[in-house]
Motif scaffolding. Structure first.
Motif, PDB file in Angstrom:
ATOM      1  N   ASN A  18      10.736 -16.267 -13.133  1.00 41.37           N
ATOM      2  CA  ASN A  18       9.715 -17.186 -13.468  1.00 41.37           C
ATOM      3  C   ASN A  18       8.422 -16.376 -14.108  1.00 41.37           C
ATOM      4  O   ASN A  18       8.212 -15.207 -13.392  1.00 41.37           O
ATOM      5  N   THR A  19       8.083 -16.865 -15.065  1.00 44.09           N
ATOM      6  CA  THR A  19       6.785 -16.160 -15.458  1.00 44.09           C
ATOM      7  C   THR A  19       5.323 -16.209 -14.765  1.00 44.09           C
ATOM      8  O   THR A  19       4.555 -15.485 -15.024  1.00 44.09           O
ATOM      9  N   ARG A  20       5.494 -17.087 -13.415  1.00 45.51           N
ATOM     10  CA  ARG A  20       4.383 -17.122 -12.616  1.00 45.51           C
ATOM     11  C   ARG A  20       4.423 -15.816 -11.759  1.00 45.51           C
ATOM     12  O   ARG A  20       3.088 -15.816 -11.014  1.00 45.51           O
ATOM     13  N   LEU A  21       5.168 -14.835 -11.621  1.00 43.39           N
ATOM     14  CA  LEU A  21       5.329 -13.828 -10.926  1.00 43.39           C
ATOM     15  C   LEU A  21       4.843 -12.606 -11.876  1.00 43.39           C
ATOM     16  O   LEU A  21       5.270 -12.450 -12.785  1.00 43.39           O
ATOM     17  N   ASN A  22       3.793 -11.856 -11.368  1.00 48.06           N
ATOM     18  CA  ASN A  22       3.424 -10.760 -12.146  1.00 48.06           C
ATOM     19  C   ASN A  22       2.985  -9.408 -11.285  1.00 48.06           C
ATOM     20  O   ASN A  22       2.628  -9.737  -9.934  1.00 48.06           O
ATOM     21  N   VAL A  23       3.143  -8.260 -11.497  1.00 52.43           N
ATOM     22  CA  VAL A  23       3.009  -7.165 -10.701  1.00 52.43           C
ATOM     23  C   VAL A  23       2.034  -6.175 -11.209  1.00 52.43           C
ATOM     24  O   VAL A  23       2.022  -5.949 -12.450  1.00 52.43           O
ATOM     25  N   THR A  24       0.961  -5.946 -10.674  1.00 57.23           N
ATOM     26  CA  THR A  24       0.211  -5.083 -11.087  1.00 57.23           C
ATOM     27  C   THR A  24      -0.168  -3.485  -9.970  1.00 57.23           C
ATOM     28  O   THR A  24       0.140  -3.674  -9.118  1.00 57.23           O
ATOM     29  N   LEU A  25      -0.524  -2.486 -10.713  1.00 59.42           N
ATOM     30  CA  LEU A  25      -0.899  -1.241  -9.893  1.00 59.42           C
ATOM     31  C   LEU A  25      -2.101  -1.238  -9.987  1.00 59.42           C
ATOM     32  O   LEU A  25      -2.728  -1.265 -11.197  1.00 59.42           O
ATOM     33  N   ASN A  26      -3.124  -0.823  -9.010  1.00 60.53           N
ATOM     34  CA  ASN A  26      -4.515  -0.893  -8.729  1.00 60.53           C
ATOM     35  C   ASN A  26      -4.837   0.464  -9.545  1.00 60.53           C
ATOM     36  O   ASN A  26      -3.978   1.351  -9.884  1.00 60.53           O
ATOM     37  N   GLU A  27      -6.111   0.531 -10.019  1.00 59.40           N
ATOM     38  CA  GLU A  27      -6.816   1.603 -10.743  1.00 59.40           C
ATOM     39  C   GLU A  27      -6.485   3.053  -9.884  1.00 59.40           C
ATOM     40  O   GLU A  27      -6.226   4.134 -10.717  1.00 59.40           O
ATOM     41  N   GLU A  28      -6.693   2.917  -8.606  1.00 61.19           N
ATOM     42  CA  GLU A  28      -6.395   4.286  -7.953  1.00 61.19           C
ATOM     43  C   GLU A  28      -4.801   4.491  -7.811  1.00 61.19           C
ATOM     44  O   GLU A  28      -4.472   5.594  -7.253  1.00 61.19           O
ATOM     45  N   LYS A  29      -4.018   3.525  -8.250  1.00 58.42           N
ATOM     46  CA  LYS A  29      -2.610   3.894  -8.204  1.00 58.42           C
ATOM     47  C   LYS A  29      -1.819   3.947  -6.750  1.00 58.42           C
ATOM     48  O   LYS A  29      -1.061   4.884  -6.567  1.00 58.42           O
ATOM     49  N   ASP A  30      -2.462   3.287  -6.046  1.00 57.12           N
ATOM     50  CA  ASP A  30      -2.044   3.475  -4.570  1.00 57.12           C
ATOM     51  C   ASP A  30      -1.743   2.060  -3.690  1.00 57.12           C
ATOM     52  O   ASP A  30      -1.341   2.020  -2.687  1.00 57.12           O
ATOM     53  N   ARG A  31      -1.772   1.021  -4.597  1.00 58.10           N
ATOM     54  CA  ARG A  31      -1.499  -0.341  -4.278  1.00 58.10           C
ATOM     55  C   ARG A  31      -1.000  -0.988  -5.266  1.00 58.10           C
ATOM     56  O   ARG A  31      -1.234  -1.220  -6.310  1.00 58.10           O
ATOM     57  N   LEU A  32       0.067  -1.892  -4.820  1.00 57.00           N
ATOM     58  CA  LEU A  32       0.820  -2.906  -5.837  1.00 57.00           C
ATOM     59  C   LEU A  32       0.545  -3.967  -5.280  1.00 57.00           C
ATOM     60  O   LEU A  32       0.591  -4.511  -4.447  1.00 57.00           O
ATOM     61  N   LYS A  64       0.855  -0.982   0.255  1.00 62.66           N
ATOM     62  CA  LYS A  64      -0.041   0.278   0.044  1.00 62.66           C
ATOM     63  C   LYS A  64       0.782   1.309   0.056  1.00 62.66           C
ATOM     64  O   LYS A  64       1.600   1.546   0.718  1.00 62.66           O
ATOM     65  N   TYR A  65       0.776   2.097  -0.910  1.00 63.76           N
ATOM     66  CA  TYR A  65       1.474   3.255  -0.948  1.00 63.76           C
ATOM     67  C   TYR A  65       0.825   4.385  -0.507  1.00 63.76           C
ATOM     68  O   TYR A  65      -0.486   4.575  -0.409  1.00 63.76           O
ATOM     69  N   SER A  66       1.488   5.526   0.128  1.00 64.62           N
ATOM     70  CA  SER A  66       1.141   6.421   1.089  1.00 64.62           C
ATOM     71  C   SER A  66       0.416   7.735   0.057  1.00 64.62           C
ATOM     72  O   SER A  66      -0.267   8.380   0.673  1.00 64.62           O
ATOM     73  N   ARG A  67       0.366   7.380  -1.079  1.00 69.27           N
ATOM     74  CA  ARG A  67       0.044   8.702  -2.006  1.00 69.27           C
ATOM     75  C   ARG A  67      -0.419   7.806  -3.311  1.00 69.27           C
ATOM     76  O   ARG A  67      -0.039   6.758  -3.626  1.00 69.27           O
ATOM     77  N   THR A  68      -1.015   8.555  -4.326  1.00 65.02           N
ATOM     78  CA  THR A  68      -1.343   8.229  -5.705  1.00 65.02           C
ATOM     79  C   THR A  68       0.269   8.277  -6.283  1.00 65.02           C
ATOM     80  O   THR A  68       0.763   9.312  -6.337  1.00 65.02           O
TER      81      THR A  68
END
Length: 103
Positions: free
Chosen positions: A66-80, A25-29
């Motif tokens: 490994n391709t089993r690992l993926n990272v995404t940023l949520n729509e609000e851009k405050d959580r990865l 959880k990021y502290s800001r956008t």
């Protein structure tokens, strides 16, 4: 030097073969200038760089990851979210997310 902040959970458990998601959880956008770096650390080993994602959504993985690992940023851009698909016993480790906000 990047900041390492507290994660939203200290431990995550799952059954082998299931999916698991680790969140930061990021502290800001986040902005396009923000970068977030994921690392994993096995017991008595140095942290290993896994991948990064920018606030704009650009990602780059370490070539050997490994391709089993993926990272995404949520729509609000405050959580990865770091998603591990089909978790294996060898995925057991300490995972870190660091950001470049202190640069």
């Amino acid at each position: 030097m990047s900041n390492i902040r507290n994660q939203s959970k200290n431990e995550e458990y799952c059954l082998e073969g299931t999916n698991v998601t680790l969140s930061y959880k990021y502290s800001r956008t986040a902005t396009a200038a923000d970068y977030f770096y994921w690392y994993r650390q096995d017991t008595a080993q140095r942290p290993e760089f896994l991948m990064y994602i920018s606030g704009g959504g650009y990602t780059r993985k370490e070539d050997s990851i490994n391709t089993r690992l993926n990272v995404t940023l949520n729509e609000e851009k405050d959580r990865l979210d770091l998603k591990i698909s089909s978790a294996e016993v060898t995925d057991s480790a300490l995972y870190y997310c660091a950001d470049n906000s202190s640069l």
